[in-house]
Design a protein around this motif. Structure first.
Motif, short mmCIF file in Angstrom:
data_model
loop_
_atom_site.label_atom_id
_atom_site.label_comp_id
_atom_site.label_asym_id
_atom_site.label_seq_id
_atom_site.Cartn_x
_atom_site.Cartn_y
_atom_site.Cartn_z
N LEU A 119 -22.00 -16.73 -44.37
CA LEU A 119 -22.55 -17.37 -45.55
C LEU A 119 -22.90 -18.85 -45.31
O LEU A 119 -23.56 -19.46 -46.15
CB LEU A 119 -21.57 -17.28 -46.71
CG LEU A 119 -21.32 -15.87 -47.25
CD1 LEU A 119 -20.22 -15.90 -48.29
CD2 LEU A 119 -22.59 -15.30 -47.84
N THR A 141 -17.51 -19.14 -48.61
CA THR A 141 -17.90 -19.74 -47.33
C THR A 141 -16.69 -20.16 -46.50
O THR A 141 -16.79 -20.27 -45.29
CB THR A 141 -18.81 -20.97 -47.53
OG1 THR A 141 -18.13 -21.94 -48.32
CG2 THR A 141 -20.12 -20.59 -48.14
N PHE A 156 -21.15 -19.19 -60.31
CA PHE A 156 -21.75 -18.66 -59.08
C PHE A 156 -21.58 -19.61 -57.91
O PHE A 156 -21.27 -19.18 -56.79
CB PHE A 156 -23.24 -18.36 -59.30
CG PHE A 156 -23.50 -17.09 -60.05
CD1 PHE A 156 -23.09 -15.86 -59.54
CD2 PHE A 156 -24.16 -17.11 -61.27
CE1 PHE A 156 -23.33 -14.69 -60.23
CE2 PHE A 156 -24.41 -15.95 -61.96
CZ PHE A 156 -24.00 -14.72 -61.45
N ASN A 184 -17.96 -19.60 -56.68
CA ASN A 184 -17.67 -18.37 -55.92
C ASN A 184 -18.28 -18.43 -54.53
O ASN A 184 -17.65 -18.02 -53.55
CB ASN A 184 -18.20 -17.13 -56.67
CG ASN A 184 -17.38 -16.83 -57.91
OD1 ASN A 184 -16.25 -17.30 -58.06
ND2 ASN A 184 -17.97 -16.08 -58.83
N TYR A 185 -19.50 -18.93 -54.42
CA TYR A 185 -20.15 -19.04 -53.12
C TYR A 185 -19.39 -20.00 -52.21
O TYR A 185 -19.12 -19.70 -51.05
CB TYR A 185 -21.61 -19.51 -53.27
CG TYR A 185 -22.26 -19.83 -51.95
CD1 TYR A 185 -22.67 -18.82 -51.09
CD2 TYR A 185 -22.44 -21.16 -51.55
CE1 TYR A 185 -23.26 -19.11 -49.87
CE2 TYR A 185 -23.02 -21.45 -50.33
CZ TYR A 185 -23.43 -20.43 -49.50
OH TYR A 185 -24.00 -20.72 -48.29
#
Length: 187
Positions: free
Chosen positions: A37, A31, A23, A26-27
């Motif tokens: 984000l 960005t 996770f 992926n974040y």
């Protein structure tokens, strides 16, 4: 009387490191292409914008967490051998420039501990000898008569008796002033 808005508490559930890494990766990847984000994003008329810089302390820390989840060791390691300490790249070894130049001899600016403590000790050289509780001519906070004579050295017993006498006289004077104030208020 006003009531509080509805409040729901969602308990945290621990997840395995592999899922957290997935996770977080992926974040951080998202960005790079989506400014909304970013923690420092702001809303403008053209849409979300990241400002002048797309990096922030929060993203830097998240990248360090990601590296830690991957198993990377981010802290520098010191190889401690006898007399040989290697310094990791980019770290200061704690030696100032003068000390580095003087490695063989005694460094500038440092002195022996005993000598330093001797210099810091309080000495009565400039002010002179003063007896505790005895006012001298020139003391700004002394209101009484300023007749202080230098006599022979008194014994401790004589000093104690003199201090007692001065204290008793001061207390009697304070009582007299207090009584005078009370009488003046009563009139």
């Amino acid at each position: 009387m006003s009531s509080f808005p509805p409040h729901h508490t969602i308990p945290s559930i621990p997840i395995p490191q592999e899922i957290a890494l997935k996770f977080l990766s992926n974040y951080l990847e998202a960005t790079k292409t989506s400014p909304y984000l970013l923690p420092n994003a702001r809303l403008e008329s053209s849409g979300p914008a990241a400002g002048s810089s797309a990096s922030s302390v929060t993203l830097h820390n998240l990248q360090r967490v990601e590296a830690g989840l991957r198993g990377e060791w981010l802290a520098p390691t010191l190889d401690l051998e006898e007399g040989n300490v290697t310094v990791a790249e980019g770290m200061d070894d704690g030696m100032n420039k003068a000390q580095a130049a003087n490695e063989g001899g005694e460094a500038e600016g440092w002195m022996d501990l005993d000598e330093y403590q001797r210099e810091q000790s309080i000495e009565g050289g400039e002010v002179g000898e003063r007896l505790p509780g005895v006012a001298e001519v020139g003391d700004s906070d002394f209101d009484g008569p300023q007749a202080v004579e230098e006599t022979e050295e008194s014994t401790e017993e004589e000093d104690r008796v003199a201090r007692k006498r001065e204290k008793k006289a001061r207390l009697i004077q304070e009582r007299k002033l207090k009584i005078q104030k009370l009488r003046s208020k009563a009139e």
